[in-house]
Design a protein around this motif. Structure first.
Motif, PDB file in Angstrom:
ATOM      1  N   LEU A 137       0.835  -1.198   0.000  1.00  0.00           N
ATOM      2  CA  LEU A 137       0.000   0.000   0.000  1.00  0.00           C
ATOM      3  C   LEU A 137       0.869   1.246   0.000  1.00  0.00           C
ATOM      4  N   GLU A 138       0.649   2.099  -0.989  1.00  0.00           N
ATOM      5  CA  GLU A 138       1.455   3.311  -1.147  1.00  0.00           C
ATOM      6  C   GLU A 138       0.707   4.524  -0.601  1.00  0.00           C
ATOM      7  N   HIS A 139       1.469   5.584  -0.377  1.00  0.00           N
ATOM      8  CA  HIS A 139       0.870   6.829   0.116  1.00  0.00           C
ATOM      9  C   HIS A 139      -0.154   7.342  -0.890  1.00  0.00           C
ATOM     10  N   GLY A 140      -1.324   7.688  -0.360  1.00  0.00           N
ATOM     11  CA  GLY A 140      -2.360   8.293  -1.184  1.00  0.00           C
ATOM     12  C   GLY A 140      -3.208   7.326  -1.983  1.00  0.00           C
ATOM     13  N   GLU A 141      -2.988   6.005  -1.838  1.00  0.00           N
ATOM     14  CA  GLU A 141      -3.807   5.053  -2.585  1.00  0.00           C
ATOM     15  C   GLU A 141      -5.180   4.888  -1.931  1.00  0.00           C
ATOM     16  N   THR A 142      -6.041   4.133  -2.628  1.00  0.00           N
ATOM     17  CA  THR A 142      -7.400   3.893  -2.157  1.00  0.00           C
ATOM     18  C   THR A 142      -7.541   2.435  -1.759  1.00  0.00           C
ATOM     19  N   LEU A 143      -8.118   2.203  -0.585  1.00  0.00           N
ATOM     20  CA  LEU A 143      -8.185   0.871   0.014  1.00  0.00           C
ATOM     21  C   LEU A 143      -9.616   0.540   0.407  1.00  0.00           C
ATOM     22  N   LEU A 144     -10.024  -0.711   0.156  1.00  0.00           N
ATOM     23  CA  LEU A 144     -11.297  -1.238   0.658  1.00  0.00           C
ATOM     24  C   LEU A 144     -10.987  -2.365   1.628  1.00  0.00           C
ATOM     25  N   ILE A 145     -11.548  -2.282   2.842  1.00  0.00           N
ATOM     26  CA  ILE A 145     -11.406  -3.344   3.840  1.00  0.00           C
ATOM     27  C   ILE A 145     -12.775  -3.940   4.107  1.00  0.00           C
ATOM     28  N   HIS A 146     -12.910  -5.231   3.854  1.00  0.00           N
ATOM     29  CA  HIS A 146     -14.144  -5.927   4.204  1.00  0.00           C
ATOM     30  C   HIS A 146     -14.116  -6.281   5.683  1.00  0.00           C
ATOM     31  N   GLY A 147     -15.249  -6.110   6.344  1.00  0.00           N
ATOM     32  CA  GLY A 147     -15.299  -6.375   7.781  1.00  0.00           C
ATOM     33  C   GLY A 147     -14.551  -5.324   8.563  1.00  0.00           C
ATOM     34  N   GLY A 148     -14.953  -4.081   8.388  1.00  0.00           N
ATOM     35  CA  GLY A 148     -14.195  -2.966   8.948  1.00  0.00           C
ATOM     36  C   GLY A 148     -14.151  -2.905  10.460  1.00  0.00           C
ATOM     37  N   THR A 149     -15.114  -3.544  11.155  1.00  0.00           N
ATOM     38  CA  THR A 149     -15.087  -3.496  12.621  1.00  0.00           C
ATOM     39  C   THR A 149     -14.543  -4.783  13.235  1.00  0.00           C
ATOM     40  N   SER A 150     -14.005  -5.683  12.426  1.00  0.00           N
ATOM     41  CA  SER A 150     -13.229  -6.775  12.997  1.00  0.00           C
ATOM     42  C   SER A 150     -11.951  -6.186  13.576  1.00  0.00           C
ATOM     43  N   GLY A 151     -11.240  -6.974  14.385  1.00  0.00           N
ATOM     44  CA  GLY A 151      -9.986  -6.475  14.923  1.00  0.00           C
ATOM     45  C   GLY A 151      -9.006  -6.106  13.835  1.00  0.00           C
ATOM     46  N   VAL A 152      -8.853  -6.984  12.832  1.00  0.00           N
ATOM     47  CA  VAL A 152      -7.934  -6.693  11.723  1.00  0.00           C
ATOM     48  C   VAL A 152      -8.437  -5.506  10.921  1.00  0.00           C
ATOM     49  N   GLY A 153      -9.741  -5.428  10.714  1.00  0.00           N
ATOM     50  CA  GLY A 153     -10.306  -4.319   9.959  1.00  0.00           C
ATOM     51  C   GLY A 153     -10.021  -2.976  10.611  1.00  0.00           C
ATOM     52  N   MET A 154     -10.234  -2.892  11.916  1.00  0.00           N
ATOM     53  CA  MET A 154      -9.996  -1.629  12.615  1.00  0.00           C
ATOM     54  C   MET A 154      -8.518  -1.276  12.639  1.00  0.00           C
ATOM     55  N   ALA A 155      -7.664  -2.282  12.805  1.00  0.00           N
ATOM     56  CA  ALA A 155      -6.222  -2.024  12.734  1.00  0.00           C
ATOM     57  C   ALA A 155      -5.840  -1.533  11.347  1.00  0.00           C
ATOM     58  N   GLY A 156      -6.377  -2.178  10.310  1.00  0.00           N
ATOM     59  CA  GLY A 156      -6.038  -1.817   8.945  1.00  0.00           C
ATOM     60  C   GLY A 156      -6.489  -0.423   8.559  1.00  0.00           C
ATOM     61  N   ILE A 157      -7.705  -0.063   8.967  1.00  0.00           N
ATOM     62  CA  ILE A 157      -8.204   1.289   8.672  1.00  0.00           C
ATOM     63  C   ILE A 157      -7.250   2.336   9.241  1.00  0.00           C
ATOM     64  N   GLN A 158      -6.834   2.141  10.480  1.00  0.00           N
ATOM     65  CA  GLN A 158      -6.014   3.149  11.148  1.00  0.00           C
ATOM     66  C   GLN A 158      -4.588   3.186  10.603  1.00  0.00           C
ATOM     67  N   ILE A 159      -4.008   2.019  10.332  1.00  0.00           N
ATOM     68  CA  ILE A 159      -2.669   1.997   9.735  1.00  0.00           C
ATOM     69  C   ILE A 159      -2.684   2.702   8.379  1.00  0.00           C
ATOM     70  N   ALA A 160      -3.662   2.356   7.546  1.00  0.00           N
ATOM     71  CA  ALA A 160      -3.726   2.926   6.202  1.00  0.00           C
ATOM     72  C   ALA A 160      -3.952   4.431   6.241  1.00  0.00           C
ATOM     73  N   ARG A 161      -4.804   4.868   7.136  1.00  0.00           N
ATOM     74  CA  ARG A 161      -5.146   6.295   7.202  1.00  0.00           C
ATOM     75  C   ARG A 161      -3.986   7.125   7.743  1.00  0.00           C
ATOM     76  N   HIS A 162      -3.378   6.664   8.836  1.00  0.00           N
ATOM     77  CA  HIS A 162      -2.395   7.499   9.526  1.00  0.00           C
ATOM     78  C   HIS A 162      -0.969   7.300   9.032  1.00  0.00           C
ATOM     79  N   LEU A 163      -0.660   6.146   8.458  1.00  0.00           N
ATOM     80  CA  LEU A 163       0.716   5.893   8.031  1.00  0.00           C
ATOM     81  C   LEU A 163       0.896   5.881   6.519  1.00  0.00           C
ATOM     82  N   ARG A 164      -0.201   5.831   5.779  1.00  0.00           N
ATOM     83  CA  ARG A 164      -0.104   5.888   4.325  1.00  0.00           C
ATOM     84  C   ARG A 164      -0.959   6.997   3.723  1.00  0.00           C
ATOM     85  N   GLY A 165      -1.699   7.708   4.542  1.00  0.00           N
ATOM     86  CA  GLY A 165      -2.554   8.760   4.007  1.00  0.00           C
ATOM     87  C   GLY A 165      -3.540   8.234   2.981  1.00  0.00           C
ATOM     88  N   ALA A 166      -3.943   6.979   3.136  1.00  0.00           N
ATOM     89  CA  ALA A 166      -4.834   6.346   2.165  1.00  0.00           C
ATOM     90  C   ALA A 166      -6.272   6.818   2.349  1.00  0.00           C
TER      91      ALA A 166
END
Length: 340
Positions: A137-166
């Protein structure tokens, strides 16, 4: 020690607390006195007989723990005894003591309790491994996470948003869950039932997304490939809706798409140790300044482990379910631990 074992494949009722020998740390390992243990989807699959532990892994359930180092094996500095840690383990987390390779241990982020620490390893290791290493995942890309409120989903949303500006989109099954996805950084979340792909396509102005993280697979696979941009990546972390799928290879080739997947548990300690170091370097500071959070759905006493699995079976949770193995210790906030 007391530990949770599976009597036979089946529902939560097959879980039993039994007496087991206390493990001895091998060379390169530490023994953790467990305060709290995370409850994860792979635990449910193992209980059902669908996810056998890899060779040489403990048959006791549990993939992440937080607690205090009680002993060390050969090659590990004794100064770490008494150190509070959280760790990704290879099984054995649902127990009063758990042996784990030292490189898979991490300090608990400052200000977090043992309960919160136990909620971190499995989901953040999985999200980092799949989004940063495999999906690239690169800076500024667009990401879809299925199951956004699973543990992995919530971790992924935050990593992508804050560390990749996705720009992150998610799917979830209720209005409450979709609101949580947006509160932690998703630009929008849609209902996974029905035409979720058309919803994401509309939200992206018809462009689709660069990366999709999915744990369902099955019949939805081609729909996901059709939603990817050129050079898009589809990453599977499970296949709950089916282990096979029919896909259009011509489209895959023409649009330069990538399909990949991973199972982290059989990976060697060195691989997991590199993941641990990157999380401590890049993600743990964001916990400490409040930009990234962990959400605890429910803390369940160790003796009520069947109830914890009922919650996951019914897909009730938003965030992590955690077992309080040592209730008096689990809710406390430890002082800063030494880094491995």
């Amino acid at each position: 020690m007391q530990a949770v074992m599976i009597e036979r494949p089946g529902g939560p009722e097959v879980l039993r607390i039994v007496e087991q020998p206390r493990p001895r740390p091998k060379a390169g390992e530490v023994l953790i006195r467990v305060a709290a243990a995370g409850v994860n989807r792979p635990d449910v699959q193992q209980r059902r007989g669908l996810y056998p532990p890899p060779p040489n892994a403990s048959e006791i359930l549990g993939l992440d723990v937080a607690g205090i180092i009680d002993d060390v094996g050969e090659g590990v500095d004794g100064q770490y005894v008494g150190n509070p840690v959280c760790a990704l383990v290879n099984g054995g987390g649902y127990a009063e003591f758990c042996a784990v390779p030292a490189v898979q241990c991490m300090p608990i982020p400052n200000g977090l309790s043992f309960i919160e620490g136990a909620s971190l390893p499995e989901v953040f290791f999985t999200a980092w491994n799949n989004l940063i290493w495999l999906a690239r995942l690169e800076h500024g890309e667009t990401l879809l996470i299925h199951g956004g409120t699973s543990g992995v989903g919530m971790a992924g949303i935050q990593i992508a948003r804050h560390l990749r500006g996705a720009t992150v989109f998610a799917t979830a099954g209720t209005e409450e869950k979709r609101a949580v996805c947006e509160a932690i950084g998703a630009q929008a979340a849609v209902d996974y039932r029905g035409a979720w792909d058309e919803g994401i396509r509309a939200l992206t102005g018809g462009e689709g997304v660069d990366v999709i993280l999915d744990g369902q697979a099955g019949a939805n696979t081609q729909r996901q490939l059709d939603l990817l941009k050129y050079d898009g990546r589809l990453v599977f972390i499970a296949s709950h809706q089916g282990s096979t799928a029919e896909v259009n290879i011509r489209t895959l080739v023409r649009r330069r798409l990538t399909i990949t997947g991973s199972t982290l548990r059989p990976r060697p300690p060195a691989y997991k140790g590199r993941l641990a170091r990157e999380l401590v370097d890049h993600v743990w500071p964001l916990f400490e300044d409040g930009r990234i959070t962990t959400r605890i759905h429910k803390v369940v006493p160790f003796t009520e482990v069947q109830e914890a699995h009922h919650i996951l079976d019914e897909n009730q949770q938003i965030g992590k379910v955690v077992l309080a193995v040592d209730p008096a210790l689990a809710a406390t906030v430890p002082s800063s631990g030494k880094r491995f």
